[in-house]
Motif scaffolding. Structure first.
Motif, PDB file in Angstrom:
ATOM      1  N   GLY A  45      31.840  12.327  23.430  1.00  0.00           N
ATOM      2  CA  GLY A  45      31.757  12.676  22.019  1.00  0.00           C
ATOM      3  C   GLY A  45      30.659  13.669  21.685  1.00  0.00           C
ATOM      4  N   HIS A  46      29.983  14.205  22.729  1.00  0.00           N
ATOM      5  CA  HIS A  46      28.937  15.216  22.530  1.00  0.00           C
ATOM      6  C   HIS A  46      29.574  16.490  21.963  1.00  0.00           C
ATOM      7  CE1 HIS A  46      24.815  16.547  23.820  1.00  0.00           C
ATOM      8  NE2 HIS A  46      25.372  17.728  23.658  1.00  0.00           N
ATOM      9  N   VAL A  47      28.935  17.088  20.963  1.00  0.00           N
ATOM     10  CA  VAL A  47      29.471  18.296  20.326  1.00  0.00           C
ATOM     11  C   VAL A  47      28.504  19.459  20.525  1.00  0.00           C
ATOM     12  CG1 VAL A  47      30.124  19.369  18.126  1.00  0.00           C
ATOM     13  CG2 VAL A  47      30.743  16.979  18.589  1.00  0.00           C
ATOM     14  N   PHE A  48      29.023  20.571  21.022  1.00  0.00           N
ATOM     15  CA  PHE A  48      28.268  21.820  21.117  1.00  0.00           C
ATOM     16  C   PHE A  48      29.109  22.865  20.399  1.00  0.00           C
ATOM     17  CE2 PHE A  48      26.569  25.731  22.585  1.00  0.00           C
ATOM     18  CZ  PHE A  48      25.308  25.511  23.145  1.00  0.00           C
ATOM     19  N   ARG A  49      28.649  23.288  19.223  1.00  0.00           N
ATOM     20  CA  ARG A  49      29.390  24.254  18.396  1.00  0.00           C
ATOM     21  C   ARG A  49      28.534  25.508  18.253  1.00  0.00           C
ATOM     22  NH1 ARG A  49      33.603  24.494  14.864  1.00  0.00           N
ATOM     23  NH2 ARG A  49      33.378  25.612  12.874  1.00  0.00           N
ATOM     24  N   LYS A  50      29.155  26.668  18.435  1.00  0.00           N
ATOM     25  CA  LYS A  50      28.388  27.914  18.422  1.00  0.00           C
ATOM     26  C   LYS A  50      29.171  29.040  17.765  1.00  0.00           C
ATOM     27  CE  LYS A  50      29.957  29.458  22.986  1.00  0.00           C
ATOM     28  NZ  LYS A  50      30.004  30.915  23.074  1.00  0.00           N
ATOM     29  N   LEU A  51      28.414  30.050  17.365  1.00  0.00           N
ATOM     30  CA  LEU A  51      29.043  31.259  16.854  1.00  0.00           C
ATOM     31  C   LEU A  51      29.806  31.922  17.994  1.00  0.00           C
ATOM     32  CD1 LEU A  51      29.074  33.009  14.205  1.00  0.00           C
ATOM     33  CD2 LEU A  51      27.281  34.390  15.272  1.00  0.00           C
ATOM     34  N   ASN A  52      30.996  32.399  17.699  1.00  0.00           N
ATOM     35  CA  ASN A  52      31.810  33.037  18.739  1.00  0.00           C
ATOM     36  C   ASN A  52      31.357  34.494  18.904  1.00  0.00           C
ATOM     37  OD1 ASN A  52      33.722  33.435  20.676  1.00  0.00           O
ATOM     38  ND2 ASN A  52      35.446  33.597  19.268  1.00  0.00           N
ATOM     39  N   ALA A  53      30.116  34.634  19.384  1.00  0.00           N
ATOM     40  CA  ALA A  53      29.505  35.955  19.583  1.00  0.00           C
ATOM     41  C   ALA A  53      28.369  35.769  20.577  1.00  0.00           C
ATOM     42  CB  ALA A  53      28.974  36.496  18.258  1.00  0.00           C
ATOM     43  N   LYS A  54      27.878  36.882  21.094  1.00  0.00           N
ATOM     44  CA  LYS A  54      26.776  36.801  22.061  1.00  0.00           C
ATOM     45  C   LYS A  54      25.475  36.657  21.290  1.00  0.00           C
ATOM     46  CE  LYS A  54      26.260  38.527  26.658  1.00  0.00           C
ATOM     47  NZ  LYS A  54      26.581  39.579  27.602  1.00  0.00           N
ATOM     48  N   ALA A  55      25.168  35.414  20.911  1.00  0.00           N
ATOM     49  CA  ALA A  55      24.013  35.181  20.043  1.00  0.00           C
ATOM     50  C   ALA A  55      23.526  33.746  20.214  1.00  0.00           C
ATOM     51  CB  ALA A  55      24.411  35.424  18.590  1.00  0.00           C
ATOM     52  N   THR A  56      22.257  33.536  19.829  1.00  0.00           N
ATOM     53  CA  THR A  56      21.711  32.181  19.865  1.00  0.00           C
ATOM     54  C   THR A  56      21.914  31.555  18.492  1.00  0.00           C
ATOM     55  OG1 THR A  56      20.099  32.871  21.510  1.00  0.00           O
ATOM     56  CG2 THR A  56      19.644  30.815  20.376  1.00  0.00           C
ATOM     57  N   VAL A  57      23.121  31.054  18.267  1.00  0.00           N
ATOM     58  CA  VAL A  57      23.496  30.409  17.008  1.00  0.00           C
ATOM     59  C   VAL A  57      24.344  29.200  17.377  1.00  0.00           C
ATOM     60  CG1 VAL A  57      24.704  30.676  14.799  1.00  0.00           C
ATOM     61  CG2 VAL A  57      23.558  32.649  15.826  1.00  0.00           C
ATOM     62  N   PHE A  58      23.747  27.993  17.313  1.00  0.00           N
ATOM     63  CA  PHE A  58      24.507  26.822  17.738  1.00  0.00           C
ATOM     64  C   PHE A  58      23.906  25.529  17.196  1.00  0.00           C
ATOM     65  CE2 PHE A  58      21.067  26.969  20.734  1.00  0.00           C
ATOM     66  CZ  PHE A  58      20.866  25.661  21.175  1.00  0.00           C
ATOM     67  N   ILE A  59      24.729  24.484  17.235  1.00  0.00           N
ATOM     68  CA  ILE A  59      24.279  23.129  16.936  1.00  0.00           C
ATOM     69  C   ILE A  59      24.776  22.226  18.059  1.00  0.00           C
ATOM     70  CG2 ILE A  59      26.318  22.473  15.570  1.00  0.00           C
ATOM     71  CD1 ILE A  59      24.354  20.940  13.700  1.00  0.00           C
ATOM     72  N   GLU A  60      23.969  21.223  18.380  1.00  0.00           N
ATOM     73  CA  GLU A  60      24.334  20.297  19.453  1.00  0.00           C
ATOM     74  C   GLU A  60      23.970  18.885  19.005  1.00  0.00           C
ATOM     75  OE1 GLU A  60      23.625  19.929  24.294  1.00  0.00           O
ATOM     76  OE2 GLU A  60      22.644  21.528  23.166  1.00  0.00           O
ATOM     77  N   TYR A  61      24.964  18.010  18.982  1.00  0.00           N
ATOM     78  CA  TYR A  61      24.710  16.634  18.549  1.00  0.00           C
ATOM     79  C   TYR A  61      25.642  15.682  19.276  1.00  0.00           C
ATOM     80  CZ  TYR A  61      28.710  17.506  15.367  1.00  0.00           C
ATOM     81  OH  TYR A  61      29.942  17.827  14.840  1.00  0.00           O
ATOM     82  N   ALA A  62      25.312  14.387  19.201  1.00  0.00           N
ATOM     83  CA  ALA A  62      26.075  13.384  19.953  1.00  0.00           C
ATOM     84  C   ALA A  62      25.986  12.034  19.246  1.00  0.00           C
ATOM     85  CB  ALA A  62      25.515  13.255  21.366  1.00  0.00           C
ATOM     86  N   PRO A  63      26.934  11.129  19.515  1.00  0.00           N
ATOM     87  CA  PRO A  63      26.784   9.762  19.004  1.00  0.00           C
ATOM     88  C   PRO A  63      25.460   9.189  19.506  1.00  0.00           C
ATOM     89  CG  PRO A  63      28.976  10.092  19.941  1.00  0.00           C
ATOM     90  CD  PRO A  63      28.176  11.299  20.300  1.00  0.00           C
TER      91      PRO A  63
END
Length: 249
Positions: A45-63
């Protein structure tokens, strides 16, 4: 504004960049270690969501129950990282990512979201002043200034484990606890190892490689923790100057 975000999955993990350290061709041991770590976490259930571009833009979270941190609490998400660096800043990406996490938590019937903070903002922790704009509040503290922030939907709150508040270990020598979630870990471990070998500093490296080990840690933790003379020093990845200051104590 480009709002084209993507979530990492078992299918796209091997092809997508991981935001923190972006390499076009040359492989990087820290990135490969994180990719392996993530491949085992996504099914939990770990989530890694990022901008679909070559950039440092992301969130990472988990239960929270599956998050490698010494924090207890039923039915929460733990927010490991939320970063927007460089030229993408100022486009609302951070808000979009946080709003996605909040909506996801509500949709899945979670009690809330929590994250590690500190009375004084630490370099390697997500921006807590930003989180507080979304309603995150301090719900637990340690004696050395670390804080647990939570956005509660139902009035329940998580807390640090009793062990996490100990902040002491038996060993007097420099001791590093680490996992492979952050791609920077690998190079910092190598740097500390090299410095200690060159300067004859006794050091122990303890890899946190299971959820059980993470939940039982004797300090707060967000991928890394450093002790010296039996006392917890920091969750920040230290450069050589910082390391020298610690060793002078």
């Amino acid at each position: 504004m480009n709002t084209d975000f993507i979530n990492l999955t078992a299918e796209n993990l091997s092809n997508e960049h991981l935001c923190c350290i972006i390499r076009s061709k040359k492989s990087h041991p820290g990135i490969e270690a994180k990719r392996q770590w993530l491949s085992d976490r996504l099914k939990e259930g770990h989530v890694f969501r990022k901008l679909n571009a070559k950039a440092t833009v992301f969130i990472e979270y988990a239960p929270l129950e599956k998050a490698w941190v010494p924090i207890m609490g039923g039915n929460y998400y733990y927010l490991h990282c939320l970063w927007v660096l460089g030229s993408p800043r100022g486009n609302g990406y951070g808000s979009s990512l946080m709003e996605y996490c909040i909506a996801d938590a509500k949709e899945k019937g979670k009690s809330g979201i929590c994250m590690l903070g500190a009375k004084k903002q630490k370099n390697w922790l997500s921006d807590q002043s930003f989180a507080k704009k979304f309603g995150f509040e301090v719900v637990d503290t340690t004696d050395n200034g670390y804080e647990l922030l939570a956005l509660s939907f139902d009035g329940t709150t998580p807390k640090f484990t009793p062990n996490a508040k100990r902040l002491k270990i038996e060993s007097e020598e420099l001791t590093v606890y680490y996992d492979m979630q952050c791609p920077y870990i690998y190079q910092y471990i190598e740097m500390i190892k090299q410095y200690c070998e060159t300067n004859n500093v006794p050091v122990s490296f303890i890899q946190v490689d299971t959820l059980e080990k993470a939940k039982q840690l004797p300090c707060v933790f967000n991928n890394f923790a450093l002790f010296y003379k039996g006392v917890f020093e920091t969750v920040n990845l230290p450069n050589i100057d910082y390391l020298k200051r610690i060793l002078k104590k």
